[in-house]
Design a protein around this motif. Structure first.
Motif, mmCIF file in Angstrom:
data_model
loop_
_atom_site.group_PDB
_atom_site.id
_atom_site.type_symbol
_atom_site.label_atom_id
_atom_site.label_comp_id
_atom_site.label_asym_id
_atom_site.label_seq_id
_atom_site.Cartn_x
_atom_site.Cartn_y
_atom_site.Cartn_z
ATOM 1 N N THR A 1 40.379 37.587 41.064
ATOM 2 C CA THR A 1 41.281 36.958 40.457
ATOM 3 C C THR A 1 41.197 35.312 40.262
ATOM 4 O O THR A 1 40.140 34.750 40.639
ATOM 5 C CB THR A 1 42.415 36.851 41.431
ATOM 6 N N THR B 1 50.920 30.191 38.932
ATOM 7 C CA THR B 1 51.875 30.489 37.848
ATOM 8 C C THR B 1 53.433 31.018 38.339
ATOM 9 O O THR B 1 54.376 30.928 37.552
ATOM 10 C CB THR B 1 51.331 31.717 36.749
ATOM 11 N N THR B 2 53.477 31.500 39.372
ATOM 12 C CA THR B 2 54.447 32.421 39.699
ATOM 13 C C THR B 2 55.017 31.834 41.260
ATOM 14 O O THR B 2 54.279 31.753 42.011
ATOM 15 C CB THR B 2 54.293 33.752 39.738
ATOM 16 N N LYS C 1 56.977 30.738 36.710
ATOM 17 C CA LYS C 1 57.843 32.037 36.391
ATOM 18 C C LYS C 1 58.287 32.247 37.845
ATOM 19 O O LYS C 1 57.603 31.820 38.876
ATOM 20 C CB LYS C 1 56.821 33.097 35.947
ATOM 21 N N ASP D 1 59.056 35.964 40.161
ATOM 22 C CA ASP D 1 59.059 37.414 40.381
ATOM 23 C C ASP D 1 59.399 37.857 41.902
ATOM 24 O O ASP D 1 59.393 36.924 42.780
ATOM 25 C CB ASP D 1 57.565 37.861 39.953
ATOM 26 N N ALA E 1 51.049 45.129 42.307
ATOM 27 C CA ALA E 1 51.118 44.952 40.967
ATOM 28 C C ALA E 1 51.585 43.440 40.530
ATOM 29 O O ALA E 1 50.928 42.755 39.681
ATOM 30 C CB ALA E 1 52.022 45.928 40.232
ATOM 31 N N ALA E 2 52.504 42.903 41.203
ATOM 32 C CA ALA E 2 52.985 41.794 40.956
ATOM 33 C C ALA E 2 52.018 40.584 41.420
ATOM 34 O O ALA E 2 51.878 39.527 40.593
ATOM 35 C CB ALA E 2 54.176 41.436 41.979
ATOM 36 N N LYS F 1 48.473 40.979 41.373
ATOM 37 C CA LYS F 1 47.306 40.922 40.424
ATOM 38 C C LYS F 1 48.023 40.155 39.094
ATOM 39 O O LYS F 1 47.218 39.564 38.426
ATOM 40 C CB LYS F 1 47.127 42.497 40.153
ATOM 41 N N THR F 2 49.200 40.394 38.649
ATOM 42 C CA THR F 2 49.557 39.625 37.477
ATOM 43 C C THR F 2 49.697 37.976 37.739
ATOM 44 O O THR F 2 49.188 37.488 36.883
ATOM 45 C CB THR F 2 51.050 40.061 36.954
ATOM 46 N N ALA F 3 50.266 37.780 38.956
ATOM 47 C CA ALA F 3 50.505 36.496 39.179
ATOM 48 C C ALA F 3 49.127 35.579 39.271
ATOM 49 O O ALA F 3 48.835 34.363 39.198
ATOM 50 C CB ALA F 3 51.426 36.146 40.248
ATOM 51 N N GLY G 1 46.246 36.467 37.981
ATOM 52 C CA GLY G 1 45.081 36.742 37.203
ATOM 53 C C GLY G 1 44.210 37.445 37.659
ATOM 54 O O GLY G 1 42.856 37.105 37.271
#
Length: 330
Positions: free
Chosen positions: A217, A270-271, A293, A295, A321-322, A324-326, A328
């Motif tokens: 990540t 980021t989150t 952001k 989430d 999933a959350a 992995k997105t946050a 990267g």
């Protein structure tokens, strides 16, 4: 008529390990429904314990949760009706240190089978977020420190109870619960063993999925509303930075909020994650101030219509999933 099963010794319980998951089809939160049935009646303290009992017990158990769906488990106060319900049951499954009212009620009950999940794995001290953020590599408290006093959040260094968010530790607890059920209800021991093995295997697959998904990540740091994800972070080489401590209702200091804003810039955060059962106000305030952001990262203390999944596995998949997105993930 309710039939009492043989007493399970503390030694037998401590020897067990592992986890469970699935839909609580037979789990009820109705106090009147508990006890005095022709099944093995289990009272569970809150969702992660009820889920284990249901998955391991299958058709042989009647599971009743003391914590209603949507209720914040830390705030639970046991009623007189629920105390009576405990007395009518065959076993209680709980996690000592998370819900003081439950700890007291089960301790005072006349139940022969009291299964404390905290004895089935090793709890760790993940520190006080206001003063100690480099906790990921800390050594766990010694066995002597694993006392009722060490659970007190007033000390600022309580043993972290959120073990179910680590699939490996949850599996250890599942194994212990399975062994306890086998001893308490030997007529169905073979089924309990089979169900436990299936659950542990599924948890193992979930652990592999998390490890693979989070190993590469862009960032390793994530912000959460309260300090529920220390075990998960430690398992997968991440760093959790919580706005508040283990208690989701505590208020962060202004200094803590400023510190997190600086860290967000330094670590590429980021989150800011919040959760479903407590207010998202503080998380959104930090996100607005730092340009981040928001989430959901669900601590899985209960399943509601807001949950991103129908059961433990569904919610954990959504959490992965959350993250992995946050973070990267590549």
């Amino acid at each position: 008529m309710n039939v009492r099963r043989p007493h399970i010794s503390g030694i037998a319980l401590a020897a067990v390990t592992a986890v469970g998951i699935g839909t609580l089809s037979a789990c009820s939160s109705d106090s009147a429904a508990a006890g005095n049935t022709d099944k093995f009646d289990v009272v569970a303290s809150f969702y992660p314990m009820a889920f284990l009992a249901e998955q391991i017990g299958g058709d042989h158990v009647k599971v009743t949760s003391l914590t209603e769906p949507g209720q914040e488990p830390h705030d639970l106060e046991i009623s007189a009706r629920q105390r009576a319900q405990l007395e009518d049951s065959d076993a209680a499954l709980y996690l000592k240190g998370l819900q003081p009212s439950v700890d007291e009620a089960i301790g005072q009950s006349g139940l022969d089978t009291k299964i404390d999940a905290a004895t089935l794995t090793k709890l760790e001290d993940h520190g006080d977020v206001e003063h100690d953020h480099g906790h990921e590599g800390e050594e766990a408290h010694s066995e002597e420190a694993h006392s009722e006093e060490s659970h007190s959040e007033e000390e600022g260094h309580a043993l972290d109870p959120h073990v179910w968010l680590d699939p490996v530790k949850y599996a250890e607890i599942a194994k212990g619960v399975g062994t306890a059920f086998e001893k308490a209800d030997p007529d169905h021991a073979a089924d309990y063993k089979k169900n436990t093995e299936a659950l542990v295997k599924r948890l193992g697959a979930l652990n592999t999925e998390f490890a693979d998904g989070l190993k590469d990540t862009r960032s390793k740091v994530f912000f959460t509303n309260h300090s529920a994800f220390g075990y998960l972070a430690e398992r997968y080489g991440l760093t959790q930075e919580a706005i508040t401590g283990v208690d989701p209702d505590s208020e962060p200091s202004p200094a803590r909020m400023k510190e997190l804003q600086k860290e967000a810039r330094a670590d590429g955060v980021t989150t800011v994650f919040y959760e479903t059962l407590v207010s998202d106000k503080t998380a959104k305030t930090l996100a607005d101030d730092a340009g981040l952001k928001t989430d959901v990262l669900d601590p899985l203390e209960g399943i509601t219509d807001k949950s991103k999944g129908d059961d433990y596995f569904g919610v954990m998949e959504a959490n992965l999933a959350a993250l992995k997105t946050a973070l990267g993930a590549k």
